[in-house]
Design an enzyme around this catalytic site. Sequence first.
Site, mmCIF file in Angstrom:
data_model
loop_
_atom_site.group_PDB
_atom_site.id
_atom_site.type_symbol
_atom_site.label_atom_id
_atom_site.label_comp_id
_atom_site.label_asym_id
_atom_site.label_seq_id
_atom_site.Cartn_x
_atom_site.Cartn_y
_atom_site.Cartn_z
ATOM 1 N N PRO A 106 -4.026 2.506 2.200
ATOM 2 C CA PRO A 106 -4.549 1.177 1.829
ATOM 3 C C PRO A 106 -6.061 1.130 2.014
ATOM 4 C CG PRO A 106 -2.721 1.011 3.387
ATOM 5 C CD PRO A 106 -3.098 2.453 3.319
ATOM 6 N N GLU A 107 -6.759 0.744 0.966
ATOM 7 C CA GLU A 107 -8.217 0.605 1.010
ATOM 8 C C GLU A 107 -8.560 -0.884 1.052
ATOM 9 O OE1 GLU A 107 -10.325 3.015 1.217
ATOM 10 O OE2 GLU A 107 -9.280 4.812 0.543
#
Length: 269
Positions: free
Chosen positions: A2-3
């Site tokens: 997850p960014e």
Amino acid sequence: MPELPEVEVTRRGIAPHLVGRVISSATVRNGRLRWPIPDAVHLLAGRKIRAVARRGKYLLLDCGDGHLVLHLGMSGSLRLVAEATPPGKHDHFDLGIGGKLLRLRDPRRFGAVLWTTEPPAEHRLIRHLGIEPLSRAFDGARLHALTRGHRAAIKQFLMDGRRIVGVGNIYASESLFLAAIHPRTRSGRLSALRSARLARAIKTTLRAAIRAGGSSLRDFVGSDGAPGYFQRRAWVYGREGQECRRCGTRIRRLVQGQRATFFCPGCQR
Ligand SMILES: [Zn+2]
């Protein structure tokens, strides 16, 4: 992994179901995440969530007298499920709220659930974080000032979370393409004009990813699958050997700081 855009989409997805509601329970099934989940979370019941904020990739649930700090690590996801939903093997933490459960699933257990009573900006994990790229404070002038005196390649500078948070590998490559800047350019030599172009490109790239993720917002409620982490149609990322969508030159790959960088030698100088 997850960014920033995924974390921001998560924030927007869960916030309407949390803000103004009272926590009814906290359940820890496996507290051995990146750091142990503190016992203090068992005292959360009865507290009202006032806001759901984000700093870098940390989600901050404001409970009035403290903040629950959540991080998705390498593989984590948060979703809202019905109270009767049986937990899966990797569902390590639940927060009961508004008749639903906010459920953390994290197969690799690099995520975090922490509690702090100090202002989040002073928390040990947060105080060293760089500027938020989507904030008004981040613009060409600020980027130009930040890079002065730095010899590192601009690609690596962008990915240094102590300078700017949340510009991950994909977004750094894509932003540099949009700004027509070669990833090996020395940070300290970036002109004011190119800094302005790059700051705009970073915002454009992150916002587009958030918009793409926004279309899967409904996935945050009621479903039990993994949320749709989204990858947009890339300009350069992952496209080594393919033709540039702008000029037709073959996209090249190089390695910087052990991370793959993709760029177009025709467009990026
Ligand atoms: Zn090109």
